[in-house]
Design an enzyme around this catalytic site. Sequence first.
Site, PDB file in Angstrom:
ATOM      1  N   TYR A   1       5.847  -3.553  10.165  1.00 37.58           N
ATOM      2  CA  TYR A   1       5.392  -4.317   9.017  1.00 37.58           C
ATOM      3  C   TYR A   1       6.156  -5.630   8.998  1.00 37.58           C
ATOM      4  O   TYR A   1       7.375  -5.617   9.062  1.00 37.58           O
ATOM      5  CB  TYR A   1       5.746  -3.453   7.804  1.00 37.58           C
ATOM      6  CG  TYR A   1       5.393  -4.005   6.470  1.00 37.58           C
ATOM      7  CD1 TYR A   1       4.114  -3.831   5.978  1.00 37.58           C
ATOM      8  CD2 TYR A   1       6.333  -4.650   5.695  1.00 37.58           C
ATOM      9  CE1 TYR A   1       3.786  -4.319   4.728  1.00 37.58           C
ATOM     10  CE2 TYR A   1       6.014  -5.129   4.446  1.00 37.58           C
ATOM     11  CZ  TYR A   1       4.736  -4.960   3.963  1.00 37.58           C
ATOM     12  OH  TYR A   1       4.418  -5.430   2.739  1.00 37.58           O
TER      13      TYR A   1
ATOM     14  N   ALA B   1       7.177  -6.792  -2.972  1.00 35.07           N
ATOM     15  CA  ALA B   1       7.377  -5.568  -2.196  1.00 35.07           C
ATOM     16  C   ALA B   1       6.101  -5.183  -1.465  1.00 35.07           C
ATOM     17  O   ALA B   1       5.012  -5.655  -1.787  1.00 35.07           O
ATOM     18  CB  ALA B   1       7.789  -4.444  -3.145  1.00 35.07           C
ATOM     19  N   LYS B   2       6.283  -4.306  -0.497  1.00 34.85           N
ATOM     20  CA  LYS B   2       5.178  -3.830   0.328  1.00 34.85           C
ATOM     21  C   LYS B   2       3.986  -3.386  -0.525  1.00 34.85           C
ATOM     22  O   LYS B   2       2.841  -3.727  -0.242  1.00 34.85           O
ATOM     23  CB  LYS B   2       5.698  -2.652   1.150  1.00 34.85           C
ATOM     24  CG  LYS B   2       4.834  -2.239   2.292  1.00 34.85           C
ATOM     25  CD  LYS B   2       5.575  -1.245   3.164  1.00 34.85           C
ATOM     26  CE  LYS B   2       4.669  -0.781   4.290  1.00 34.85           C
ATOM     27  NZ  LYS B   2       5.358   0.107   5.210  1.00 34.85           N
ATOM     28  N   ARG B   3       4.289  -2.656  -1.593  1.00 38.49           N
ATOM     29  CA  ARG B   3       3.191  -2.111  -2.413  1.00 38.49           C
ATOM     30  C   ARG B   3       2.406  -3.207  -3.150  1.00 38.49           C
ATOM     31  O   ARG B   3       1.323  -2.967  -3.655  1.00 38.49           O
ATOM     32  CB  ARG B   3       3.720  -1.074  -3.411  1.00 38.49           C
ATOM     33  CG  ARG B   3       4.670  -1.669  -4.420  1.00 38.49           C
ATOM     34  CD  ARG B   3       5.150  -0.665  -5.452  1.00 38.49           C
ATOM     35  NE  ARG B   3       6.185  -1.257  -6.255  1.00 38.49           N
ATOM     36  CZ  ARG B   3       7.450  -1.362  -5.899  1.00 38.49           C
ATOM     37  NH1 ARG B   3       7.839  -0.863  -4.747  1.00 38.49           N
ATOM     38  NH2 ARG B   3       8.341  -1.946  -6.667  1.00 38.49           N
TER      39      ARG B   3
END
Length: 484
Positions: free
Chosen positions: A15, A252-254
């Site tokens: 990622y 953040a990733k989310r």
Amino acid sequence: MAKVRTRFAPSPTGYMHIGNLRTALYTYLIAKKHKGDFILRIEDTDRERFVEGATEVIYKTLRDCGLNWDEGPDVGGDYGPYIQSERMGMYKEYAEKLVETGDAYYCFCDKTADDDSEENKPSGAASLNRCGCRDCSLEDAKKRIADGAVPVIRQKIPTEGTTTFHDEIYGDITVDNADLDDQVLLKSDGMPTYNFANVVDDHTMGITHVVRGNEYLSSAPKYDLLYAAFGWQPPVYIHVEHIMKDAQHKLAKRDGDASFQDLITKGYMTEGILNYILLLGWAPKGEQEIFSLDEMIEAFDLDGISKSPAIFDGLKLKAINAQYVRALPLEKYMEYAEPYIRQTAKREGIDIKELCSVLQPRTEVFTDIPEQVDFIDVLPQYDLELYTSKKMKTNPETALVALGKILPVMESLDSFDHDTVHDALFKLIETEGVKNGYILWPLRIALCGKQVSPGGGVELAVILGKDETIARIKKGIELLEAAK
Ligand code: GLU
């Protein structure tokens, strides 16, 4: 001055957070600005976080962005290996050197001592991890090892005095040594911690400038103490602020906008993303906002790097991306756009070039496209009031008349390219002595069933082609007749 050598040292998580990509970009720009080398080092020692195929994600992202490395795992170089797990042999020797000089010590305390993560940290004085082992003689420690005890090696931080390190962005920072913990350098399995490996790697790879997220700022004094213990020159530090979702939360990733791949999936162009993240934490001196990679190299300077967190601004990203989309040559735009067109417009025989020429100025991100072209396969059921336009002086009645005149003109055309359709319709407008909108507005509604469409009547007709254009005009006439 020694040749500038910078490194990007990502962990292969599968990622690429845009904060990491920004670090890579700044790192690359500093190297290239000084005609130096940009090095890629893969930090894969945290095997628990290791994700299959993750190194390829790093390679692909950097290559797509044009951030080509001069040395790295796949291209080689004089300072390899460039994958941390392949450098394992060397750290033990360096850690033992520090034990010999009294800058580190063997620690035999319990197993959790291997793990300096937050959850495992004891509180209070013990949080500094200073145990009795610190003051054991080296002789005793070696005896215990010979008897089978397996220690970790900890850094022996002075308990008094201060350490000052310099960061190019934050200036001199002084901390009390008493506040620094005796961090683990080498784990009981002989593996280095990140905090040790990065110092040894940066030095042995001749790195002159280190750009990293400022989550590492608090560790920097400990790194400097290590450099001093070895008698090495520390690199120039450039700590960059976080990218935030809002004033309180890191992106953040989310959040779904956090990775390069997320943004590509959302229809952004690589160049637009890169240009946007350049500005997320760095301010150019002048008004220029759009930079090619070469222009970035030219313009980038450390003075422009911000000391405050950057808030991710989706609208700004879109606006910058739109400038890249609009600057594409039509042929290139068509290559990008066609897969998005085909998501909703699967019909054969449409004029993609004509469609793209009207879509391009209306595209900020490619994911805007499918909804704009959904009328191509299915004419939506539309309200006949759409034929009413005050501005165009039309209504369902005049539209019925207009469509009745347009139909034979369209039927008479042998070719159906833009100029032919345009000229035929404008000739009709002229002979009828009416305003353009009197003819073109009803045609637009009949062809797309929407008030807003990419292009007007001429373009829509060309996009759909002769047969479909005629069918939709007839349908319009039929609907208007029925409503009379
Ligand atoms: N592997 C570390 C990371 O991905 C690199 C930090 C550094 O640049 O020193 O966060």
